[in-house]
Motif scaffolding. Structure first.
Motif, PDB file in Angstrom:
ATOM      1  N   TRP A   1     -31.791 -61.516 -12.783  1.00  0.00           N
ATOM      2  CA  TRP A   1     -30.720 -61.221 -13.726  1.00  0.00           C
ATOM      3  C   TRP A   1     -30.528 -62.371 -14.712  1.00  0.00           C
ATOM      4  O   TRP A   1     -30.757 -63.531 -14.373  1.00  0.00           O
ATOM      5  CB  TRP A   1     -29.380 -61.053 -13.003  1.00  0.00           C
ATOM      6  CG  TRP A   1     -29.116 -59.708 -12.408  1.00  0.00           C
ATOM      7  CD1 TRP A   1     -29.894 -58.596 -12.489  1.00  0.00           C
ATOM      8  CD2 TRP A   1     -27.967 -59.357 -11.628  1.00  0.00           C
ATOM      9  NE1 TRP A   1     -29.301 -57.553 -11.813  1.00  0.00           N
ATOM     10  CE2 TRP A   1     -28.119 -57.994 -11.272  1.00  0.00           C
ATOM     11  CE3 TRP A   1     -26.837 -60.043 -11.201  1.00  0.00           C
ATOM     12  CZ2 TRP A   1     -27.178 -57.314 -10.497  1.00  0.00           C
ATOM     13  CZ3 TRP A   1     -25.900 -59.379 -10.434  1.00  0.00           C
ATOM     14  CH2 TRP A   1     -26.061 -58.021 -10.088  1.00  0.00           C
ATOM     15  N   ASP A   2     -30.042 -62.019 -15.898  1.00  0.00           N
ATOM     16  CA  ASP A   2     -29.428 -62.969 -16.819  1.00  0.00           C
ATOM     17  C   ASP A   2     -27.935 -62.659 -16.809  1.00  0.00           C
ATOM     18  O   ASP A   2     -27.516 -61.570 -17.215  1.00  0.00           O
ATOM     19  CB  ASP A   2     -29.995 -62.817 -18.232  1.00  0.00           C
ATOM     20  CG  ASP A   2     -29.481 -63.884 -19.191  1.00  0.00           C
ATOM     21  OD1 ASP A   2     -28.299 -64.259 -19.092  1.00  0.00           O
ATOM     22  OD2 ASP A   2     -30.267 -64.340 -20.039  1.00  0.00           O
ATOM     23  N   GLY A   3     -27.144 -63.607 -16.304  1.00  0.00           N
ATOM     24  CA  GLY A   3     -25.712 -63.348 -16.149  1.00  0.00           C
ATOM     25  C   GLY A   3     -24.914 -63.459 -17.421  1.00  0.00           C
ATOM     26  O   GLY A   3     -23.740 -63.066 -17.439  1.00  0.00           O
ATOM     27  N   GLY A   4     -25.508 -63.980 -18.496  1.00  0.00           N
ATOM     28  CA  GLY A   4     -24.784 -64.073 -19.762  1.00  0.00           C
ATOM     29  C   GLY A   4     -23.513 -64.899 -19.680  1.00  0.00           C
ATOM     30  O   GLY A   4     -22.575 -64.673 -20.439  1.00  0.00           O
ATOM     31  N   TYR A   5     -23.470 -65.857 -18.756  1.00  0.00           N
ATOM     32  CA  TYR A   5     -22.318 -66.739 -18.547  1.00  0.00           C
ATOM     33  C   TYR A   5     -21.045 -65.962 -18.204  1.00  0.00           C
ATOM     34  O   TYR A   5     -19.936 -66.386 -18.539  1.00  0.00           O
ATOM     35  CB  TYR A   5     -22.096 -67.658 -19.755  1.00  0.00           C
ATOM     36  CG  TYR A   5     -23.220 -68.650 -19.934  1.00  0.00           C
ATOM     37  CD1 TYR A   5     -23.346 -69.743 -19.087  1.00  0.00           C
ATOM     38  CD2 TYR A   5     -24.182 -68.471 -20.927  1.00  0.00           C
ATOM     39  CE1 TYR A   5     -24.395 -70.647 -19.236  1.00  0.00           C
ATOM     40  CE2 TYR A   5     -25.230 -69.371 -21.076  1.00  0.00           C
ATOM     41  CZ  TYR A   5     -25.326 -70.456 -20.220  1.00  0.00           C
ATOM     42  OH  TYR A   5     -26.374 -71.339 -20.368  1.00  0.00           O
ATOM     43  N   ARG A   6     -21.232 -64.842 -17.527  1.00  0.00           N
ATOM     44  CA  ARG A   6     -20.070 -64.126 -16.996  1.00  0.00           C
ATOM     45  C   ARG A   6     -19.581 -64.831 -15.727  1.00  0.00           C
ATOM     46  O   ARG A   6     -20.276 -65.700 -15.192  1.00  0.00           O
ATOM     47  CB  ARG A   6     -20.440 -62.662 -16.736  1.00  0.00           C
ATOM     48  CG  ARG A   6     -20.719 -61.914 -18.027  1.00  0.00           C
ATOM     49  CD  ARG A   6     -21.182 -60.490 -17.828  1.00  0.00           C
ATOM     50  NE  ARG A   6     -21.388 -59.849 -19.134  1.00  0.00           N
ATOM     51  CZ  ARG A   6     -22.525 -59.938 -19.847  1.00  0.00           C
ATOM     52  NH1 ARG A   6     -23.560 -60.611 -19.361  1.00  0.00           N
ATOM     53  NH2 ARG A   6     -22.614 -59.373 -21.034  1.00  0.00           N
ATOM     54  N   PRO A   7     -18.387 -64.493 -15.235  1.00  0.00           N
ATOM     55  CA  PRO A   7     -17.825 -65.219 -14.088  1.00  0.00           C
ATOM     56  C   PRO A   7     -18.784 -65.251 -12.900  1.00  0.00           C
ATOM     57  O   PRO A   7     -19.238 -64.207 -12.426  1.00  0.00           O
ATOM     58  CB  PRO A   7     -16.554 -64.420 -13.763  1.00  0.00           C
ATOM     59  CG  PRO A   7     -16.187 -63.757 -15.045  1.00  0.00           C
ATOM     60  CD  PRO A   7     -17.476 -63.434 -15.733  1.00  0.00           C
TER      61      PRO A   7
END
Length: 356
Positions: free
Chosen positions: A85-91
């Motif tokens: 995954w790429d979390g996209g700087y989500r929590p």
């Protein structure tokens, strides 16, 4: 209770307050609830540096746009038993909880499930997340590194290169889950900041100054440029090669498998993450696993104690007792944390009567 004692407050009310604060700051409802619940659980486990004490920092990240409040992780690769995954700087807490849920659905088919994730935000207390897997009878390994941060020097070096690189291992047992939550460094960034703020030295020389000399002074981490120190590796000056090896392992599992790390020179606070779930049912079976682990725990408890007043205790055992105590008596919340929560509530227009 003295003025320095933490107040004990109901877990449900604290979770609602924290969720309301995160929602008011810009997290969508599911992310806000997940963050709040896991931070309160962290406090219930006794890990107060990583519980609600992190709220003010997380809220600042959300309000500044450095923690994304909406959206889903991007799937970069999916083989069924493995996922990137790429979390996209989500929590980070929400992302790992979401990854756990995905893994719970797949592990019955594959026996194991492994996820590597780039660009998560901070994932908090690893043991609180690992408990979700052990509660379902699974073995879990969870690791995290901060590709942006340089806090721990390689063994024999003077310049910080690694993050503390925490990792957790958990497995179920009959009476309580065993939850090992450690890092490649002897101490943590949070503890160092806490002692520096209080003007207190460490009891032991767990840091290195800029010349690579052991020190008890936490303020070496507050300095900038070439005068800044580093956290000492697990094993210290004599056996720090062991902590060095653990740091390298975590870097490989998190940044190497996720394909994003120090080579990309990220500049914002974030994490690369590794998660593995193992179902004992896919091996010798859950009953066989439980029999072996329960026997091991019993033998640890029966081991003659060096100090009779301090018998052998398994990692996770005290956390289980503290959770039960918090459920019965309330969650301990320090005055400094209550003050920070009150300030955030006033700024965001959230009702916080529970804090007094």
């Amino acid at each position: 209770m003295t003025t320095s004692d933490p107040a004990r407050l109901p877990a449900g009310a604290l979770t609602r307050l924290a969720a309301d604060l995160f929602a008011a700051a810009g997290l969508d409802a599911g992310k806000a609830e997940s963050m709040a619940r896991l931070l309160v659980l962290t406090d219930m486990m006794g890990r107060q540096t990583h519980g609600l004490a992190q709220c003010a920092t997380y809220l600042a990240e959300v309000e500044a746009g450095r923690m994304a409040g909406t959206g889903e992780p991007e799937v970069l690769r999916d083989t069924g038993g493995t996922l990137v995954w790429d979390g996209g700087y989500r929590p980070g807490l929400w992302l790992v909880e979401r990854a756990m849920a995905e893994g719970f659905g797949r592990v019955a088919t594959h026996g194991t499930f492994t996820l590597a994730m780039r660009r998560s935000h901070h994932i908090g207390c690893l043991a609180a997340l690992a408990k979700q897997a052990t509660d379902r009878g699974l073995f879990v390994m969870l690791a995290s590194s901060g590709p942006h941060s340089r806090i721990v020097a390689p063994f024999g070096g003077r310049e910080a290169l690694f993050s503390p690189n925490p990792f957790a291992v958990g497995f179920p047992a009959s009476d309580f889950p065993v939850l090992v939550d450690i890092s490649a460094s002897i101490t943590t960034v949070s503890m160092t900041r806490e002692k520096a703020k209080a003007g207190v030295l460490f009891d032991h020389p767990w840091l290195l100054d800029s010349a690579g000399r052991p020190t008890r002074d936490p303020t070496v981490m507050e300095r900038t440029g070439p005068d800044r120190g580093s956290l000492m590796l697990l094993g210290g000056t004599e056996s720090g090669h062991k902590g060095f090896g653990l740091a390298l392992m975590v870097e490989a599992l998190t940044q190497g498998l996720a394909g994003h790390g120090r080579a990309d020179a990220p500049t914002r606070w974030g994490a690369s993450v590794y998660l593995q779930l193992i179902d004992p049912a896919a091996f010798a079976g859950r009953e066989a696993f439980a029999a072996q682990m329960d026997f091991l725990i019993d033998r640890c408890h029966a081991n003659p104690a060096i100090d009779p007043d301090q018998p052998v205790r398994l990692p996770g055992e005290q956390a289980a007792r503290r959770i039960a105590e918090a459920e019965a008596q309330g969650v301990p919340v320090r005055e400094g944390t209550r003050t920070a929560l009150r300030d955030a509530a006033r700024r965001l227009g959230v009702e916080a009567a529970i804090l007094g």
